[in-house]
Scaffold this motif. Structure first.
Motif, PDB file in Angstrom:
ATOM      1  N   THR A  51       0.818  -1.216   0.000  1.00 24.00           N
ATOM      2  CA  THR A  51       0.000   0.000   0.000  1.00 24.00           C
ATOM      3  C   THR A  51       0.853   1.268   0.000  1.00 24.00           C
ATOM      4  O   THR A  51       0.352   2.336  -0.324  1.00 24.00           O
ATOM      5  CB  THR A  51      -0.936   0.034   1.221  1.00 24.00           C
ATOM      6  OG1 THR A  51      -0.141  -0.010   2.395  1.00 24.00           O
ATOM      7  CG2 THR A  51      -1.871  -1.138   1.214  1.00 24.00           C
ATOM      8  N   TYR A  52       2.137   1.157   0.353  1.00 29.42           N
ATOM      9  CA  TYR A  52       3.000   2.342   0.261  1.00 29.42           C
ATOM     10  C   TYR A  52       3.212   2.727  -1.203  1.00 29.42           C
ATOM     11  O   TYR A  52       3.344   3.896  -1.540  1.00 29.42           O
ATOM     12  CB  TYR A  52       4.374   2.068   0.891  1.00 29.42           C
ATOM     13  CG  TYR A  52       4.331   1.904   2.390  1.00 29.42           C
ATOM     14  CD1 TYR A  52       4.109   3.009   3.208  1.00 29.42           C
ATOM     15  CD2 TYR A  52       4.531   0.672   2.979  1.00 29.42           C
ATOM     16  CE1 TYR A  52       4.074   2.870   4.589  1.00 29.42           C
ATOM     17  CE2 TYR A  52       4.495   0.516   4.351  1.00 29.42           C
ATOM     18  CZ  TYR A  52       4.276   1.619   5.157  1.00 29.42           C
ATOM     19  OH  TYR A  52       4.241   1.474   6.507  1.00 29.42           O
ATOM     20  N   LYS A  53       3.267   1.713  -2.061  1.00 27.07           N
ATOM     21  CA  LYS A  53       3.582   1.984  -3.465  1.00 27.07           C
ATOM     22  C   LYS A  53       2.367   2.407  -4.272  1.00 27.07           C
ATOM     23  O   LYS A  53       2.504   3.021  -5.320  1.00 27.07           O
ATOM     24  CB  LYS A  53       4.198   0.724  -4.095  1.00 27.07           C
ATOM     25  CG  LYS A  53       5.598   0.432  -3.572  1.00 27.07           C
ATOM     26  CD  LYS A  53       6.163  -0.814  -4.216  1.00 27.07           C
ATOM     27  CE  LYS A  53       7.567  -1.106  -3.683  1.00 27.07           C
ATOM     28  NZ  LYS A  53       7.949  -2.493  -3.971  1.00 27.07           N
ATOM     29  N   CYS A  54       1.180   2.031  -3.840  1.00 26.27           N
ATOM     30  CA  CYS A  54      -0.020   2.363  -4.627  1.00 26.27           C
ATOM     31  C   CYS A  54      -0.245   3.871  -4.633  1.00 26.27           C
ATOM     32  O   CYS A  54      -0.239   4.514  -3.583  1.00 26.27           O
ATOM     33  CB  CYS A  54      -1.240   1.662  -4.046  1.00 26.27           C
ATOM     34  SG  CYS A  54      -2.749   2.030  -4.958  1.00 26.27           S
ATOM     35  N   VAL A  55      -0.447   4.436  -5.836  1.00 23.33           N
ATOM     36  CA  VAL A  55      -0.698   5.869  -5.949  1.00 23.33           C
ATOM     37  C   VAL A  55      -2.130   6.176  -6.365  1.00 23.33           C
ATOM     38  O   VAL A  55      -2.474   7.321  -6.615  1.00 23.33           O
ATOM     39  CB  VAL A  55       0.284   6.541  -6.943  1.00 23.33           C
ATOM     40  CG1 VAL A  55       1.720   6.216  -6.590  1.00 23.33           C
ATOM     41  CG2 VAL A  55      -0.021   6.150  -8.373  1.00 23.33           C
TER      42      VAL A  55
END
Lengths: 261, 157
Positions: A51-55
Motif C-alpha cells: 500500500t505504500y507503493k499504490c498511488v
C-alpha cells in the motif's frame, strides 16, 4: 455393559471430535502450506499488495475490467482501489468512485453524497490507497454456502465460479466478508476475481499486476521458496484483512493500517 | 397388505426413480469431488478448463516491442519506463491483424490518474510531480506539450 474395546474406541472418537474445533481455529500459515507434502499441486497462488507503493492511478481496475469482460460502465468490478484519508480531527474518510476505474484525480472525497467532502491538505494526518481484490481464502466461506457446487477451490488455491452451474441465489455474495462478489450484469451469475486464472495458468501475471506501474501488486507461488513474493511473505511484516474471521486469506498486505477494513 | 398401502408406495418409488433418472441426465459426468475435498472441491471439473480458455487481451510490453522497438526504446529510458503500453493505448486484443481493435486514447484523463497533485504522505502519490487539472491548461490535451513516451524530452514537441 460396555467392554474395554468399546470404551477405548469411543474415548478415542470423542477426543478426536474435540480436537477438530481446535484445528479449525488455526490461522493461515504460509509455511505450513509450503511444507504440506500430501498436496499434489506444485503451485499455490498468493498475492502481495504494497500500500505504500499504490498511488491510486486505477490502471489495475481498468485493465481488470477489460481483461475479464466486466461491462466497463456498470458499477461493478472484480478489483477496486480505496482511498483512506484520516483527518487531524480523527475522522476517517473512505471513498472509491467507480471502484477507482478512472483513478483518483481530485482531492474531493466522493462518497455518493452532495456536496463531496474535502479535507484541506494541512488537515490530513495520513492518506493512502488500498487496492482490494478477492483474497482467495484457504477457508472460503463463499464456497461453503453454495448450495449447488457452482463455486469451488482449485488445487492451486484459486476460488472459481462455474457460470453454467450457478443458479444466482446470491448466498456467496452475502457470505463473503470482503464484499468481492457481485452479480455479472450480462450472465446474471455470481462473479469474482480469480487472479486472472487464464493468465496465471499460461505463465503470465494477472492483468492488474502487469498494469501496475509501481509494483504495488504482485503475484507469486507460495510453494516455491525462491519466489520473490513468497520470500517477502515469509520474511517481512505482512498482514491480511479481517484475520479474525478465520478465512485464511491468501492476499497479503504491506503497510496495513487499523482504519482499513 | 391392502392395495391402498401399496398404491402411494408405487408413486413414491416412481418419483424416486424419476429423480434418479433426471440426475443422470442433467448432472455432467465430470461433476464430483475435486482435489480440495468435499467441502471446497465439489464442482464440475471441466469448468477449470473453461476458465483457462478465456482470451488474453493484455499482451504486455514484450509483445508491443517486437514491432515498435523505437517507441519502446524511448520509453525504456524515461521516467515512464514502468508504464505498460497497453495502459494508455488499450489492450492489444486482435492487433495487429485487426487494427481497429486498438484504440488510441490521448485524453488528459489518462495523465491525471497519476499527475493530479495529491500530497498524500502514506503513499507514493505524494512524491509524483503533479498539477491541478482544473487550473493547468484545462482545455488542452497534455500530449500537445509533453511527449508521453519520454516526458524528460520536453522540447520534442
Amino acid at each position: 455393559m460396555i467392554d474395554r474395546r468399546d470404551f477405548c474406541k469411543k474415548a478415542l472418537l470423542i477426543a478426536g471430535g474435540m480436537a477438530i474445533p481446535l484445528s479449525a481455529l488455526e490461522l493461515f500459515d504460509p509455511k505450513r502450506l509450503q511444507a504440506e507434502k500430501s498436496d499434489p499441486s506444485p503451485t499455490r497462488w498468493a498475492f502481495l499488495v504494497d500500500t505504500y507503493k499504490c498511488v491510486g492511478c486505477g490502471f489495475c481496475v481498468k485493465a481488470c475490467k477489460i481483461e475479464n469482460e466486466i461491462p466497463y460502465d456498470a458499477n461493478v468490478t472484480r478489483t477496486w482501489v480505496e482511498r483512506y484519508i484520516v483527518a487531524r480531527d480523527g475522522k476517517t474518510y473512505i471513498d472509491s468512485p467507480k471502484g477507482a476505474r478512472d483513478g483518483f484525480t481530485s482531492p474531493k472525497i466522493d462518497q455518493g453524497v452532495e456536496p463531496p467532502a474535502e479535507v484541506r491538505n494541512e488537515d490530513i494526518e495520513k492518506a493512502f490507497f488500498v487496492p482490494k481484490l478477492c483474497n482467495q481464502c484457504d477457508n472460503p466461506p463463499c464456497v461453503q454456502v453454495c448450495p449447488v457446487g457452482a463455486t469451488y477451490q482449485t488445487p492451486d488455491g484459486v476460488v472459481l465460479v462455474d457460470r453454467s452451474w450457478c443458479i444466482g441465489c446470491g448466498y456467496c455474495i452475502m457470505g463473503c466478508p470482503y464484499g468481492v462478489r457481485f452479480f455479472h450484469p450480462v450472465y446474471h451469475v455470481a462473479e469474482k476475481c480469480n487472479f486472472c486464472y487464464h493468465r496465471i495458468s499460461k505463465g503470465m501475471k494477472s492483468a492488474c499486476v502487469d498494469a501496475c506501474p509501481f509494483g504495488a501488486r504482485r503475484i507469486g507461488n507460495l510453494k516455491d521458496p525462491n519466489d520473490p513474493v513468497t520470500r517477502v511473505i515469509m520474511t517481512e511484516r505482512v498482514g491480511v484483512l479481517k484475520e479474525e474471521y478465520g478465512t485464511k486469506p491468501q492476499v497479503f498486505y504491506v503497510g496495513l493500517s487499523r482504519e482499513v477494513k | 397388505m391392502k392395495s391402498h398401502v401399496w398404491r402411494p408406495l408405487y408413486i413414491v418409488v416412481g418419483v424416486v426413480a424419476l429423480v434418479l433418472l433426471a440426475r443422470t441426465i442433467l448432472v455432467p459426468e465430470d461433476f464430483g469431488i475435486g482435489e480440495r475435498g468435499y467441502m471446497y472441491g465439489w464442482h464440475r471439473k471441466g469448468n477449470e478448463a473453461d476458465w483457462k480458455a478465456v482470451k488474453v487481451k493484455y499482451k504486455t510490453m514484450d509483445f508491443c516491442k517486437e514491432c515498435h522497438q523505437d517507441k519502446y526504446n524511448d520509453l525504456r529510458h524515461s521516467p515512464h519506463a514502468a508504464i505498460q503500453c497497453e495502459n494508455c493505448h488499450g489492450p492489444a486484443l486482435g492487433h495487429p491483424d485487426d487494427p481497429p481493435t486498438l484504440t488510441i486514447d490521448r485524453h488528459r484523463d489518462l495523465c491525471i490518474r497519476c499527475h493530479a497533485r495529491l500530497p498524500y504522505n502514506g503513499s507514493g502519490r505524494g512524491a509524483i510531480r503533479g498539477i491541478n487539472p482544473e487550473t493547468h491548461h484545462p482545455e488542452a490535451e497534455c500530449v500537445l506539450c509533453h511527449y508521453p513516451h519520454n516526458p524528460k524530452l520536453e522540447a520534442k514537441r
